[in-house]
Design a protein around this motif. Structure first.
Motif, mmCIF file in Angstrom:
data_model
loop_
_atom_site.group_PDB
_atom_site.id
_atom_site.type_symbol
_atom_site.label_atom_id
_atom_site.label_comp_id
_atom_site.label_asym_id
_atom_site.label_seq_id
_atom_site.Cartn_x
_atom_site.Cartn_y
_atom_site.Cartn_z
ATOM 1 N N SER A 83 0.808 -1.223 0.000
ATOM 2 C CA SER A 83 0.000 0.000 0.000
ATOM 3 C C SER A 83 0.845 1.279 0.000
ATOM 4 O O SER A 83 0.295 2.369 0.011
ATOM 5 C CB SER A 83 -0.933 0.001 1.212
ATOM 6 O OG SER A 83 -0.159 0.028 2.399
ATOM 7 N N VAL A 84 2.147 1.143 -0.038
ATOM 8 C CA VAL A 84 3.032 2.308 -0.033
ATOM 9 C C VAL A 84 2.937 3.022 -1.385
ATOM 10 O O VAL A 84 2.802 2.388 -2.433
ATOM 11 C CB VAL A 84 4.488 1.857 0.242
ATOM 12 C CG1 VAL A 84 5.454 3.015 0.096
ATOM 13 C CG2 VAL A 84 4.589 1.251 1.625
ATOM 14 N N ALA A 85 3.032 4.340 -1.355
ATOM 15 C CA ALA A 85 2.993 5.124 -2.586
ATOM 16 C C ALA A 85 4.130 4.718 -3.508
ATOM 17 O O ALA A 85 5.211 4.310 -3.052
ATOM 18 C CB ALA A 85 3.083 6.607 -2.259
ATOM 19 N N LEU A 86 3.901 4.824 -4.814
ATOM 20 C CA LEU A 86 4.867 4.366 -5.804
ATOM 21 C C LEU A 86 6.231 5.037 -5.654
ATOM 22 O O LEU A 86 7.263 4.369 -5.740
ATOM 23 C CB LEU A 86 4.313 4.597 -7.209
ATOM 24 C CG LEU A 86 5.051 3.914 -8.340
ATOM 25 C CD1 LEU A 86 5.161 2.417 -8.112
ATOM 26 C CD2 LEU A 86 4.370 4.196 -9.660
ATOM 27 N N ASP A 87 6.283 6.336 -5.412
ATOM 28 C CA ASP A 87 7.574 7.018 -5.264
ATOM 29 C C ASP A 87 8.317 6.524 -4.025
ATOM 30 O O ASP A 87 9.527 6.391 -4.027
ATOM 31 C CB ASP A 87 7.415 8.537 -5.252
ATOM 32 C CG ASP A 87 6.531 9.032 -4.123
ATOM 33 O OD1 ASP A 87 5.669 8.258 -3.660
ATOM 34 O OD2 ASP A 87 6.697 10.205 -3.719
ATOM 35 N N ARG A 88 7.588 6.203 -2.974
ATOM 36 C CA ARG A 88 8.214 5.659 -1.753
ATOM 37 C C ARG A 88 8.726 4.238 -2.019
ATOM 38 O O ARG A 88 9.787 3.868 -1.541
ATOM 39 C CB ARG A 88 7.195 5.664 -0.618
ATOM 40 C CG ARG A 88 7.691 5.098 0.668
ATOM 41 C CD ARG A 88 8.676 6.020 1.372
ATOM 42 N NE ARG A 88 9.069 5.399 2.631
ATOM 43 C CZ ARG A 88 10.327 5.188 2.979
ATOM 44 N NH1 ARG A 88 11.299 5.587 2.202
ATOM 45 N NH2 ARG A 88 10.614 4.600 4.113
ATOM 46 N N LEU A 89 7.967 3.478 -2.788
ATOM 47 C CA LEU A 89 8.377 2.115 -3.122
ATOM 48 C C LEU A 89 9.674 2.127 -3.925
ATOM 49 O O LEU A 89 10.571 1.328 -3.686
ATOM 50 C CB LEU A 89 7.266 1.405 -3.898
ATOM 51 C CG LEU A 89 7.447 -0.072 -4.149
ATOM 52 C CD1 LEU A 89 7.591 -0.842 -2.846
ATOM 53 C CD2 LEU A 89 6.278 -0.614 -4.946
ATOM 54 N N GLU A 90 9.781 3.054 -4.853
ATOM 55 C CA GLU A 90 11.011 3.198 -5.639
ATOM 56 C C GLU A 90 12.207 3.480 -4.725
ATOM 57 O O GLU A 90 13.265 2.887 -4.874
ATOM 58 C CB GLU A 90 10.854 4.322 -6.656
ATOM 59 C CG GLU A 90 12.089 4.553 -7.498
ATOM 60 C CD GLU A 90 11.945 5.725 -8.455
ATOM 61 O OE1 GLU A 90 12.916 5.970 -9.189
ATOM 62 O OE2 GLU A 90 10.899 6.387 -8.473
ATOM 63 N N THR A 91 12.026 4.354 -3.765
ATOM 64 C CA THR A 91 13.093 4.679 -2.814
ATOM 65 C C THR A 91 13.486 3.450 -2.003
ATOM 66 O O THR A 91 14.671 3.194 -1.780
ATOM 67 C CB THR A 91 12.637 5.817 -1.878
ATOM 68 O OG1 THR A 91 12.301 6.949 -2.668
ATOM 69 C CG2 THR A 91 13.720 6.181 -0.889
ATOM 70 N N LEU A 92 12.488 2.680 -1.575
ATOM 71 C CA LEU A 92 12.769 1.473 -0.789
ATOM 72 C C LEU A 92 13.538 0.427 -1.603
ATOM 73 O O LEU A 92 14.466 -0.206 -1.096
ATOM 74 C CB LEU A 92 11.458 0.872 -0.267
ATOM 75 C CG LEU A 92 10.787 1.661 0.851
ATOM 76 C CD1 LEU A 92 9.371 1.147 1.071
ATOM 77 C CD2 LEU A 92 11.595 1.589 2.132
ATOM 78 N N VAL A 93 13.153 0.239 -2.863
ATOM 79 C CA VAL A 93 13.856 -0.721 -3.722
ATOM 80 C C VAL A 93 15.305 -0.284 -3.901
ATOM 81 O O VAL A 93 16.234 -1.092 -3.771
ATOM 82 C CB VAL A 93 13.151 -0.881 -5.085
ATOM 83 C CG1 VAL A 93 14.020 -1.659 -6.057
ATOM 84 C CG2 VAL A 93 11.813 -1.565 -4.901
ATOM 85 N N CYS A 94 15.517 0.983 -4.190
ATOM 86 C CA CYS A 94 16.885 1.500 -4.351
ATOM 87 C C CYS A 94 17.690 1.302 -3.072
ATOM 88 O O CYS A 94 18.867 0.921 -3.118
ATOM 89 C CB CYS A 94 16.864 2.974 -4.743
ATOM 90 S SG CYS A 94 16.290 3.259 -6.423
ATOM 91 N N ASN A 95 17.048 1.529 -1.936
ATOM 92 C CA ASN A 95 17.714 1.341 -0.646
ATOM 93 C C ASN A 95 18.116 -0.117 -0.438
ATOM 94 O O ASN A 95 19.233 -0.415 -0.015
ATOM 95 C CB ASN A 95 16.787 1.819 0.479
ATOM 96 C CG ASN A 95 17.372 1.586 1.843
ATOM 97 O OD1 ASN A 95 17.216 0.496 2.398
ATOM 98 N ND2 ASN A 95 18.041 2.597 2.360
ATOM 99 N N ARG A 96 17.203 -1.047 -0.761
ATOM 100 C CA ARG A 96 17.498 -2.484 -0.597
ATOM 101 C C ARG A 96 18.654 -2.903 -1.507
ATOM 102 O O ARG A 96 19.538 -3.656 -1.102
ATOM 103 C CB ARG A 96 16.275 -3.338 -0.905
ATOM 104 C CG ARG A 96 15.047 -3.112 -0.070
ATOM 105 C CD ARG A 96 15.280 -3.347 1.424
ATOM 106 N NE ARG A 96 14.066 -3.506 2.171
ATOM 107 C CZ ARG A 96 13.327 -2.523 2.669
ATOM 108 N NH1 ARG A 96 13.663 -1.281 2.461
ATOM 109 N NH2 ARG A 96 12.243 -2.780 3.380
ATOM 110 N N LEU A 97 18.653 -2.416 -2.745
ATOM 111 C CA LEU A 97 19.729 -2.757 -3.674
ATOM 112 C C LEU A 97 21.060 -2.158 -3.212
ATOM 113 O O LEU A 97 22.103 -2.814 -3.309
ATOM 114 C CB LEU A 97 19.381 -2.273 -5.084
ATOM 115 C CG LEU A 97 18.215 -3.000 -5.752
ATOM 116 C CD1 LEU A 97 17.847 -2.313 -7.057
ATOM 117 C CD2 LEU A 97 18.540 -4.459 -5.976
#
Length: 99
Positions: free
Chosen positions: A56-70
């Protein structure tokens, strides 16, 4: 070495010409459907598991999280080596002949 994944955009005449023009290039053509041979599949599964409860996280926040995980994975070479080892491929062997 090039691992050619058979994606339809990768089998064009232009791609074949690029390969043919480079006699030094070794091409490995894996079976048509073989996600177990691609270490990136394990990497994405690992990242997606860490995001499973964030649908349910906003798309821009999800992008930030993916980049952080990588980014975090860059500092964990043992985990990245595990994705390579998970393929079962022997990376020390001579490459297969080009198709």
């Amino acid at each position: 070495m090039l691992v050619w994944d058979r994606l339809n955009t990768h089998v064009s005449r232009a791609m074949r010409k690029m390969i043919d023009d480079r006699c030094w290039l070794t091409v490995f053509l894996p079976p048509a459907y073989s996600p177990e041979l691609y270490p990136v599949e394990g990497l994405w599964a690992h990242v997606k598991r860490s995001l499973a409860n964030l649908a349910s996280v906003a798309l821009d926040r999800l992008e930030t999280l993916v980049c952080n995980r990588l980014k975090r994975l860059q500092y964990r070479p043992a985990v990245l080596d595990g994705f390579l080892a998970g393929t079962g491929l022997d990376l020390d062997l001579d490459p297969p002949p080009s198709p």
